[in-house]
Design an enzyme around this catalytic site. Sequence first.
Site, PDB file in Angstrom:
ATOM      1  N   CYS A 180       0.855  -1.198   0.000  1.00  0.00           N
ATOM      2  CA  CYS A 180       0.000   0.000   0.000  1.00  0.00           C
ATOM      3  C   CYS A 180       0.887   1.243   0.000  1.00  0.00           C
ATOM      4  CB  CYS A 180      -0.902  -0.013   1.225  1.00  0.00           C
ATOM      5  SG  CYS A 180      -1.781   1.532   1.425  1.00  0.00           S
ATOM      6  N   HIS A 188       5.722   1.324   9.610  1.00  0.00           N
ATOM      7  CA  HIS A 188       5.928   0.097   8.837  1.00  0.00           C
ATOM      8  C   HIS A 188       7.261  -0.565   9.193  1.00  0.00           C
ATOM      9  CE1 HIS A 188       5.043  -2.524   5.439  1.00  0.00           C
ATOM     10  NE2 HIS A 188       6.239  -2.304   4.936  1.00  0.00           N
ATOM     11  N   ASN A 478       2.262  -5.273  12.987  1.00  0.00           N
ATOM     12  CA  ASN A 478       1.782  -4.263  12.037  1.00  0.00           C
ATOM     13  C   ASN A 478       0.315  -4.479  11.631  1.00  0.00           C
ATOM     14  OD1 ASN A 478       3.647  -2.267  11.740  1.00  0.00           O
ATOM     15  ND2 ASN A 478       4.740  -3.230  10.044  1.00  0.00           N
ATOM     16  N   TYR A 479      -0.261  -5.609  12.034  1.00  0.00           N
ATOM     17  CA  TYR A 479      -1.709  -5.768  11.890  1.00  0.00           C
ATOM     18  C   TYR A 479      -2.332  -5.566  13.267  1.00  0.00           C
ATOM     19  CZ  TYR A 479      -0.985  -7.762   7.204  1.00  0.00           C
ATOM     20  OH  TYR A 479      -0.647  -7.958   5.878  1.00  0.00           O
TER      21      TYR A 479
HETATM   22  P1  FDA Z   1       1.069   5.023  12.062  1.00  0.00           P
HETATM   23  O1  FDA Z   1       1.563   6.390  11.914  1.00  0.00           O
HETATM   24  O2  FDA Z   1      -0.376   4.841  12.403  1.00  0.00           O
HETATM   25  O3  FDA Z   1       1.970   4.248  13.115  1.00  0.00           O
HETATM   26  C1  FDA Z   1       1.789   2.894  13.458  1.00  0.00           C
HETATM   27  C2  FDA Z   1       2.468   2.609  14.794  1.00  0.00           C
HETATM   28  O4  FDA Z   1       3.837   2.940  14.726  1.00  0.00           O
HETATM   29  C3  FDA Z   1       1.915   3.442  15.958  1.00  0.00           C
HETATM   30  O5  FDA Z   1       2.063   2.711  17.145  1.00  0.00           O
HETATM   31  C4  FDA Z   1       2.825   4.630  15.980  1.00  0.00           C
HETATM   32  O6  FDA Z   1       2.856   5.311  17.209  1.00  0.00           O
HETATM   33  C5  FDA Z   1       4.160   4.004  15.638  1.00  0.00           C
HETATM   34  N1  FDA Z   1       5.027   4.934  14.927  1.00  0.00           N
HETATM   35  C6  FDA Z   1       4.740   5.550  13.758  1.00  0.00           C
HETATM   36  N2  FDA Z   1       5.761   6.314  13.388  1.00  0.00           N
HETATM   37  C7  FDA Z   1       6.713   6.186  14.343  1.00  0.00           C
HETATM   38  C8  FDA Z   1       7.993   6.762  14.508  1.00  0.00           C
HETATM   39  N3  FDA Z   1       8.483   7.606  13.615  1.00  0.00           N
HETATM   40  N4  FDA Z   1       8.701   6.442  15.616  1.00  0.00           N
HETATM   41  C9  FDA Z   1       8.201   5.582  16.535  1.00  0.00           C
HETATM   42  N5  FDA Z   1       6.984   5.016  16.422  1.00  0.00           N
HETATM   43  C10 FDA Z   1       6.243   5.310  15.327  1.00  0.00           C
HETATM   44  N6  FDA Z   1       1.924  -3.931   6.608  1.00  0.00           N
HETATM   45  C11 FDA Z   1       2.819  -4.728   5.969  1.00  0.00           C
HETATM   46  O7  FDA Z   1       3.777  -5.183   6.602  1.00  0.00           O
HETATM   47  N7  FDA Z   1       2.678  -4.979   4.634  1.00  0.00           N
HETATM   48  C12 FDA Z   1       1.667  -4.454   3.897  1.00  0.00           C
HETATM   49  O8  FDA Z   1       1.582  -4.696   2.700  1.00  0.00           O
HETATM   50  C13 FDA Z   1       0.733  -3.605   4.546  1.00  0.00           C
HETATM   51  N8  FDA Z   1      -0.312  -3.042   3.862  1.00  0.00           N
HETATM   52  C14 FDA Z   1      -1.163  -2.181   4.500  1.00  0.00           C
HETATM   53  C15 FDA Z   1      -2.195  -1.554   3.797  1.00  0.00           C
HETATM   54  C16 FDA Z   1      -3.052  -0.682   4.448  1.00  0.00           C
HETATM   55  C17 FDA Z   1      -4.147  -0.008   3.654  1.00  0.00           C
HETATM   56  C18 FDA Z   1      -2.900  -0.434   5.828  1.00  0.00           C
HETATM   57  C19 FDA Z   1      -3.857   0.492   6.541  1.00  0.00           C
HETATM   58  C20 FDA Z   1      -1.889  -1.039   6.532  1.00  0.00           C
HETATM   59  C21 FDA Z   1      -1.014  -1.916   5.882  1.00  0.00           C
HETATM   60  N9  FDA Z   1       0.017  -2.552   6.581  1.00  0.00           N
HETATM   61  C22 FDA Z   1       0.898  -3.367   5.917  1.00  0.00           C
HETATM   62  C23 FDA Z   1       0.196  -2.318   8.014  1.00  0.00           C
HETATM   63  C24 FDA Z   1       1.203  -1.209   8.236  1.00  0.00           C
HETATM   64  O9  FDA Z   1       2.505  -1.685   7.985  1.00  0.00           O
HETATM   65  C25 FDA Z   1       1.127  -0.745   9.699  1.00  0.00           C
HETATM   66  O10 FDA Z   1      -0.137  -0.269   9.981  1.00  0.00           O
HETATM   67  C26 FDA Z   1       2.179   0.321   9.970  1.00  0.00           C
HETATM   68  O11 FDA Z   1       2.439   0.371  11.338  1.00  0.00           O
HETATM   69  C27 FDA Z   1       1.729   1.653   9.460  1.00  0.00           C
HETATM   70  O12 FDA Z   1       2.720   2.614   9.592  1.00  0.00           O
HETATM   71  P2  FDA Z   1       2.293   4.148   9.566  1.00  0.00           P
HETATM   72  O13 FDA Z   1       3.481   4.956   9.837  1.00  0.00           O
HETATM   73  O14 FDA Z   1       1.499   4.412   8.335  1.00  0.00           O
HETATM   74  O15 FDA Z   1       1.242   4.165  10.752  1.00  0.00           O
END
Ligand code: FDA
Length: 539
Positions: A180, A188, A478-479
Amino acid sequence: MITTRTFVSVLFSVLFLSLPFSSFSQSPPSNAVYNSFLKCFSKRTKSPQTEIAKNVFAQSNPSYSSVLRAYIRNARFNTSSTPKPTIIVTPRSDSHVSAAVLCSKPLNYVLKIRSGGHDYDGLSYISDKPFFILDLSYLRDVTVNIADQSAWISAGATLGEVYHGIWQKSKIHGFPAGVCPTVGVGGHLSGAGYGNMVRKYGLSVDYVVDAKIVNVKGQILDRKAMGEDLFWAIRGGGGASFGVVLGYKVKLVPVPQTVTVFRVEQYMDSGAVDMTHKWQSVGPKTDPNLFMRMLIQPVTRKKVKTVRASVVALFLGRANDVVSRLAKEFPELGLKKENCTEMTWMQSALWWDNDENATTTDPKVFLDRNPDTASFGKRKSDYVATEIPRAGIESLFKKMIELGKIGLVFNPYGGKMAEVAEDATPFPHRKKLFKIQYSVNWKESSPEIEKGFLNQAKVLHGFMTGFVSKNPRNAYLNYRDVDIGVNDHGPNSYKEGEVYGRMYFGNNFDRLVKIKTKVDPGNFFRNEQSIPTLPGKAE
Ligand code: FDA
């Protein structure tokens, strides 16, 4: 002489600074908190308050709602009753992040860290305790160095921006991460990260060679300065328990000039059960260049309720090769050359993002962040170590028809994944055959509908108990799934943390707890599923 500002600060200190995390039944007036934070932030960043105010949003700020909503990626947590942060900070530099940590700490608010906002249960932007959001979406640099085949990728960059940045420099390099494009690097990679090259190359974190983090003292540390323990922890143990990850240095991987994608569908009355059953012995064992994801979905076809099983695949090679290989290994799939499309690796990334015109679309679309777009959803996960018998697959399909909406995604492991030690990173599920994602999305904003779909997820998870890994049952960080346990960070914090912690990390949980206790003994970096400190060792 006591100025108003000094008075607010003193009052604030007396009233709130000594309160423990759990004692916030009444929160202080948010403007006092805002003023106090702004003053501290401005002092530490040596910038005028007027300038800094553009990146620190109180609830009264007209931009507050749009900044908050921009990276809410699950509409379940975008309602009028969803708890809202007192302040949102959108740092523009590493020193802003450092200041945000140091200025939040004395106020005793929970600091939620958000990069891409894709946390499935919203933990990066909601809390039932008074909280701030540190939103890293402006820290999005992607610096690719083809000479040494590496890239520095900032926490607030999206995976789409990473892929685009690599593609601009080279057509024969890629990076093994999620499919994604709007997922953020920060969450991630700190949570492990996998995508459709997982069988060839393993997890995203297997390619991290350096990182930058802001610790609880506000110090900016690289790999050398943070040490190997903390560097290990933030490659799969979840960054939010240990500090704020600013970015990762990753190694790129080679990809061929031409890759092949295909999608094949079958229904329950025409081969889907046999195909799914056989997939279990082919998907995790075939050529590591081949990743075949299995999607299983209840559908209505010709007015009859049935199940559709779809194999969606990436082959790091040519169509003829994969067709002849699968004719021998997997005749139940019935793959034909006309099901296959050859394209570049970058185009395959677009195709996997459901772009039907992937071979003609400008990859620049990956720079579009589509802020403030989300449907309602719930995810859960499981791992399978032993093949599910044919009768089990059949009963599963019947159960899915009965439930009506919830779908499953089987992601095959094997290949490189099975070669990496289970304690090489905090992610322990390396030797499993495949991972299951339970997946349900909906569009209607209705508590009743939501209750029904959340229940479907729970019932199907319960139904699968006999088929999946147990003692402990496993889950993928991550899920994110708060159904498997949450932490109130009170006296039972360790016990509460152990419940979800063992499911996510297996025996690696113990090392994570030790590292957490060492680097953040006061448990400043916490959320509903963070790593607890060792009992009796916390500050
Ligand atoms: P977000 O900002 O919500 O953070 C997620 C977590 O990490 C939270 O606990 C946050 O506090 C912490 N965090 C974020 N940034 C941080 C930082 N800089 N320092 C410390 N902590 C931090 N996974 C996968 O492995 N393969 C895949 O193909 C997919 N596909 C996918 C598609 C869709 C549509 C979604 C909604 C989700 C996925 N995922 C996935 C899951 C994804 O890897 C997981 O939700 C990640 O944690 C998202 O990271 P974000 O920074 O976007 O999320």
